[in-house]
Design an enzyme around this catalytic site. Structure first.
Site, PDB file in Angstrom:
ATOM      1  N   GLU A  94       0.677  -1.196  -0.021  1.00 54.14           N
ATOM      2  CA  GLU A  94      -0.011   0.166  -0.110  1.00 54.14           C
ATOM      3  C   GLU A  94       0.461   1.907   0.447  1.00 54.14           C
ATOM      4  O   GLU A  94       0.039   2.184  -1.003  1.00 54.14           O
ATOM      5  CB  GLU A  94      -1.130  -0.086   1.149  1.00 54.14           C
ATOM      6  N   GLY A 122      -5.889   5.039  -0.346  1.00 50.96           N
ATOM      7  CA  GLY A 122      -5.846   3.546  -0.878  1.00 50.96           C
ATOM      8  C   GLY A 122      -7.725   3.311  -0.205  1.00 50.96           C
ATOM      9  O   GLY A 122      -7.744   3.599   0.374  1.00 50.96           O
ATOM     10  N   VAL A 136       2.448 -15.935  -1.712  1.00 51.11           N
ATOM     11  CA  VAL A 136       2.298 -17.209  -2.585  1.00 51.11           C
ATOM     12  C   VAL A 136       4.504 -18.214  -1.801  1.00 51.11           C
ATOM     13  O   VAL A 136       4.447 -18.866  -1.921  1.00 51.11           O
ATOM     14  CB  VAL A 136       2.761 -17.409  -3.718  1.00 51.11           C
ATOM     15  N   SER A 184       7.598 -17.816   1.564  1.00 57.14           N
ATOM     16  CA  SER A 184       8.122 -16.979   2.355  1.00 57.14           C
ATOM     17  C   SER A 184       9.581 -16.350   2.460  1.00 57.14           C
ATOM     18  O   SER A 184       9.917 -16.614   1.900  1.00 57.14           O
ATOM     19  CB  SER A 184       7.748 -18.150   4.107  1.00 57.14           C
ATOM     20  N   HIS A 216      -4.835   0.840 -13.940  1.00 61.43           N
ATOM     21  CA  HIS A 216      -6.130   1.680 -15.155  1.00 61.43           C
ATOM     22  C   HIS A 216      -5.248   3.225 -13.887  1.00 61.43           C
ATOM     23  O   HIS A 216      -5.062   3.294 -12.712  1.00 61.43           O
ATOM     24  CB  HIS A 216      -7.264   1.830 -14.457  1.00 61.43           C
TER      25      HIS A 216
END
Length: 143
Positions: free
Chosen positions: A63, A83, A91, A93, A107
């Site tokens: 973020e 935000g 996915v 560690s 976008h």
């Protein structure tokens, strides 16, 4: 937007000072036409109890870089950036070294921006995939 490494460090220092980004030792290290990269050290300060990078720290990194990218690529004098939605899939560690988050614009609307953020380790292995939506709110209105 094109900045030298020195200019990016200056912007990074200014944006991060006295924030969560400073607490997590997040810094911006690369900028391009439609992306921004930040790095964060993986130390016990950002571990979960079993010694691996905390998912919340990865989301905070994502973020931070996505919001900063919106801030840098829009007219920050005219808009507040917030935000409004974030989604993350962790996915892999990691327990030490650095992680790098690259925010790429998907976008760029006048009001909302959608960012694809990939977090990778120093070996360029994918650690987390994050989608962030930001909103640009005019400064002349109450937030």
């Amino acid at each position: 937007m094109t900045l030298t490494k020195e200019e990016l460090k200056e912007v990074s220092d200014k944006i991060c000072k006295n924030t969560l980004m400073e607490t997590l030792d997040i810094s911006f290290c690369e900028i391009g036409k439609d992306y921004l990269v930040a790095k964060m050290p993986v130390t016990p300060r950002v571990h979960q109890p079993d010694g691996v990078l905390h998912g919340g720290a990865m989301v905070a990194l994502a973020e931070s870089v996505g919001s900063a990218a919106s801030h840098m690529f829009l007219d920050a004098k005219e808009f507040y950036i917030r935000g409004i939605e974030i989604s993350a899939n962790h996915v892999k560690s990691v327990s030490e070294g650095y992680v790098f988050a690259k925010a790429e614009i998907l976008h760029k609307g006048r009001t909302t921006q959608l960012w694809d953020i990939k977090i990778r380790d120093e070996e360029d292995r994918l650690i987390s995939i994050v989608k962030l939506t930001t909103i640009a709110l005019p400064k002349n209105k109450n937030v």
